[in-house]
Design an enzyme around this catalytic site. Structure first.
Site, PDB file in Angstrom:
ATOM      1  N   THR A  96      38.299  41.858  35.425  1.00  0.00           N
ATOM      2  CA  THR A  96      38.762  40.509  35.068  1.00  0.00           C
ATOM      3  C   THR A  96      38.731  39.677  36.343  1.00  0.00           C
ATOM      4  OG1 THR A  96      40.286  41.461  33.449  1.00  0.00           O
ATOM      5  CG2 THR A  96      40.664  39.171  34.117  1.00  0.00           C
ATOM      6  N   LYS A 171      38.932  36.328  28.239  1.00  0.00           N
ATOM      7  CA  LYS A 171      39.891  37.297  28.803  1.00  0.00           C
ATOM      8  C   LYS A 171      41.063  36.585  29.496  1.00  0.00           C
ATOM      9  CE  LYS A 171      41.596  41.097  30.543  1.00  0.00           C
ATOM     10  NZ  LYS A 171      42.479  41.937  29.728  1.00  0.00           N
ATOM     11  N   LYS A 246      47.599  38.100  39.305  1.00  0.00           N
ATOM     12  CA  LYS A 246      46.226  37.587  39.481  1.00  0.00           C
ATOM     13  C   LYS A 246      45.743  36.924  38.189  1.00  0.00           C
ATOM     14  CE  LYS A 246      43.152  40.358  38.358  1.00  0.00           C
ATOM     15  NZ  LYS A 246      42.104  40.919  37.540  1.00  0.00           N
TER      16      LYS A 246
HETATM   17  P1  NAD Z   1      42.905  49.734  39.738  1.00  0.00           P
HETATM   18  O1  NAD Z   1      43.396  49.088  40.979  1.00  0.00           O
HETATM   19  O2  NAD Z   1      43.653  50.883  39.139  1.00  0.00           O
HETATM   20  O3  NAD Z   1      41.378  50.226  39.943  1.00  0.00           O
HETATM   21  C1  NAD Z   1      40.415  49.516  40.701  1.00  0.00           C
HETATM   22  C2  NAD Z   1      39.589  50.532  41.489  1.00  0.00           C
HETATM   23  O4  NAD Z   1      38.563  49.826  42.201  1.00  0.00           O
HETATM   24  C3  NAD Z   1      40.417  51.281  42.547  1.00  0.00           C
HETATM   25  O5  NAD Z   1      40.298  52.683  42.324  1.00  0.00           O
HETATM   26  C4  NAD Z   1      39.801  50.845  43.866  1.00  0.00           C
HETATM   27  O6  NAD Z   1      39.815  51.862  44.861  1.00  0.00           O
HETATM   28  C5  NAD Z   1      38.379  50.487  43.434  1.00  0.00           C
HETATM   29  N1  NAD Z   1      37.691  49.604  44.382  1.00  0.00           N
HETATM   30  C6  NAD Z   1      38.145  48.452  44.950  1.00  0.00           C
HETATM   31  N2  NAD Z   1      37.200  47.933  45.752  1.00  0.00           N
HETATM   32  C7  NAD Z   1      36.125  48.763  45.680  1.00  0.00           C
HETATM   33  C8  NAD Z   1      34.857  48.765  46.293  1.00  0.00           C
HETATM   34  N3  NAD Z   1      34.475  47.789  47.136  1.00  0.00           N
HETATM   35  N4  NAD Z   1      33.991  49.774  46.010  1.00  0.00           N
HETATM   36  C9  NAD Z   1      34.359  50.763  45.143  1.00  0.00           C
HETATM   37  N5  NAD Z   1      35.577  50.826  44.549  1.00  0.00           N
HETATM   38  C10 NAD Z   1      36.436  49.821  44.815  1.00  0.00           C
HETATM   39  O7  NAD Z   1      42.750  48.558  38.667  1.00  0.00           O
HETATM   40  P2  NAD Z   1      42.639  48.681  37.065  1.00  0.00           P
HETATM   41  O8  NAD Z   1      44.002  48.596  36.478  1.00  0.00           O
HETATM   42  O9  NAD Z   1      41.719  49.798  36.715  1.00  0.00           O
HETATM   43  O10 NAD Z   1      41.929  47.276  36.754  1.00  0.00           O
HETATM   44  C11 NAD Z   1      40.553  47.031  37.050  1.00  0.00           C
HETATM   45  C12 NAD Z   1      40.172  45.682  36.449  1.00  0.00           C
HETATM   46  O11 NAD Z   1      40.383  45.714  35.030  1.00  0.00           O
HETATM   47  C13 NAD Z   1      41.028  44.517  36.967  1.00  0.00           C
HETATM   48  O12 NAD Z   1      40.219  43.365  37.071  1.00  0.00           O
HETATM   49  C14 NAD Z   1      42.094  44.352  35.886  1.00  0.00           C
HETATM   50  O13 NAD Z   1      42.617  43.042  35.861  1.00  0.00           O
HETATM   51  C15 NAD Z   1      41.296  44.688  34.641  1.00  0.00           C
HETATM   52  N6  NAD Z   1      42.078  45.216  33.509  1.00  0.00           N
HETATM   53  C16 NAD Z   1      43.105  46.091  33.699  1.00  0.00           C
HETATM   54  C17 NAD Z   1      43.824  46.572  32.581  1.00  0.00           C
HETATM   55  C18 NAD Z   1      44.990  47.529  32.741  1.00  0.00           C
HETATM   56  O14 NAD Z   1      45.795  47.651  31.782  1.00  0.00           O
HETATM   57  N7  NAD Z   1      45.129  48.242  33.880  1.00  0.00           N
HETATM   58  C19 NAD Z   1      43.479  46.145  31.297  1.00  0.00           C
HETATM   59  C20 NAD Z   1      42.398  45.278  31.129  1.00  0.00           C
HETATM   60  C21 NAD Z   1      41.702  44.815  32.235  1.00  0.00           C
END
Ligand code: NAD
Length: 300
Positions: A96, A171, A246
């Site tokens: 997102t 979204k 965010k």
């Molecule tokens: P998270 O922080 O658990 O996972 C993100 C991952 O990306 C981490 O493991 C991090 O190490 C990795 N990362 C960051 N920079 C990187 C890079 N340069 N190279 C490789 N890996 C990298 O976050 P999440 O909860 O999984 O959310 C991910 C996205 O999905 C966000 O944009 C969030 O808003 C969206 N989202 C989350 C949810 C939820 O319920 N958690 C639901 C819908 C959407």
């Protein structure tokens, strides 16, 4: 079966990529966090040591990263996806992110000869595990149709939203509503408790009444009511307060761009900001109940 590269194996990406592996695809994953990489391996994802390695020979590459700045670094950086992938690889960003960053990625991908879609998701960690997410997919119609075929094992709903960045627009509006609903659910839950109602009895009523919402059914912020709620685990994150803040910030900037007042959204953003200022940015966003019951302010 396809070869799929996956970058970003956190709370969402870990389970989503595991569902692609379970569906029989050859999935290679990359994350900066070795713990996330190791966890993904147990889900059937083959760990890769770099972006170049993860995109090599892939039919599609998915990214599931925290914010626009991470997605831009991963796609546009010197060691990034556009520098290393073959242009036949379909690029799918499920993070997102802000609409401006999504537009930059669409434009850069097109200029380099790639097909790219923005495909953010709704459904939380429980939906990611169950393979029942809703995907909202924006881009050129042929790319959206092809992306939908790769998305299918992770989704209950795949909804084309229109041209580039419209997935992110959908979204951002959805999460504005979610995060307001979560704050209102926290207030209702606290007041019900103080009026002497049993937590489960009140939840049973609200979940079949006009107070119902996805937040109530999935993230109820009182422990011992809903199995998927972070409140059962001392608010260990399924969706962090930082990412919630965010998302509501993305709605506020979109509102500024469109002359929309967003009075409730702006107020609720201040609540998530207070969680962050209290040092709770890494906890689950449903910890907002600590503001509704006054315990976070009292703990200061
Ligand atoms: P998270 O922080 O658990 O996972 C993100 C991952 O990306 C981490 O493991 C991090 O190490 C990795 N990362 C960051 N920079 C990187 C890079 N340069 N190279 C490789 N890996 C990298 O976050 P999440 O909860 O999984 O959310 C991910 C996205 O999905 C966000 O944009 C969030 O808003 C969206 N989202 C989350 C949810 C939820 O319920 N958690 C639901 C819908 C959407």
């Amino acid at each position: 079966m396809a070869v799929i590269g996956w970058i970003g194996l956190g709370n969402m990406g870990g389970s989503m990529s595991a569902n692609l592996a379970k569906a029989g695809h050859d999935v290679r994953g990359f994350d900066l966090n070795p713990g996330a990489l190791a966890a993904a391996e147990t889900g059937g994802v083959k760990p890769a040591g770099s972006i170049a390695e993860v995109v090599a020979g892939a039919d599609a590459v998915f990214t599931m990263l925290p914010k626009g700045e991470h997605a831009k670094a991963v796609y546009l950086g010197g060691d990034g996806v556009l520098a290393h992938a073959d242009t036949r690889t379909l690029l799918i960003d499920s993070s997102t992110i802000d609409i401006a960053a999504a537009k930059e990625l669409h434009d850069a991908a097109a200029a380099a000869g790639f097909r790219f879609v923005d495909a953010p998701v709704s459904g939380g960690m429980s939906g990611a595990k169950a393979g029942t997410l809703t995907f909202m997919v924006g881009g050129e119609p042929g790319a959206v149709a092809d992306a939908s075929r790769f998305i299918e094992p992770m989704a209950a709903n795949v909804i084309p939203t229109g041209g580039p960045t419209t997935g992110q627009a959908a979204k951002i509006c959805n999460n504005l509503m979610l995060l307001i609903n979560l704050a209102s659910t926290a207030e209702g839950a606290v007041l019900a408790d103080r009026l002497g109602l049993d937590k489960k009895v009140f939840w049973d009523i609200a979940s079949v009444s006009s107070g119902d919402s996805w937040a109530l059914r999935t993230w109820y912020p009182v422990p011992g009511v809903v199995p998927t709620a972070a409140s059962n685990n001392d608010f260990a994150p399924t969706f962090t307060a930082e990412l919630a803040n965010k998302d509501i910030g993305l709605a506020i900037s979109a509102a500024e761009d469109t002359g929309t007042p967003l009075e409730i959204g702006r107020h609720v953003q201040q609540l998530y900001q207070r969680l962050i200022d209290a040092g709770e940015s890494g906890k689950d966003c449903s910890m907002i109940i600590k503001l509704a019951d006054g315990s976070l302010d009292a703990a200061k």
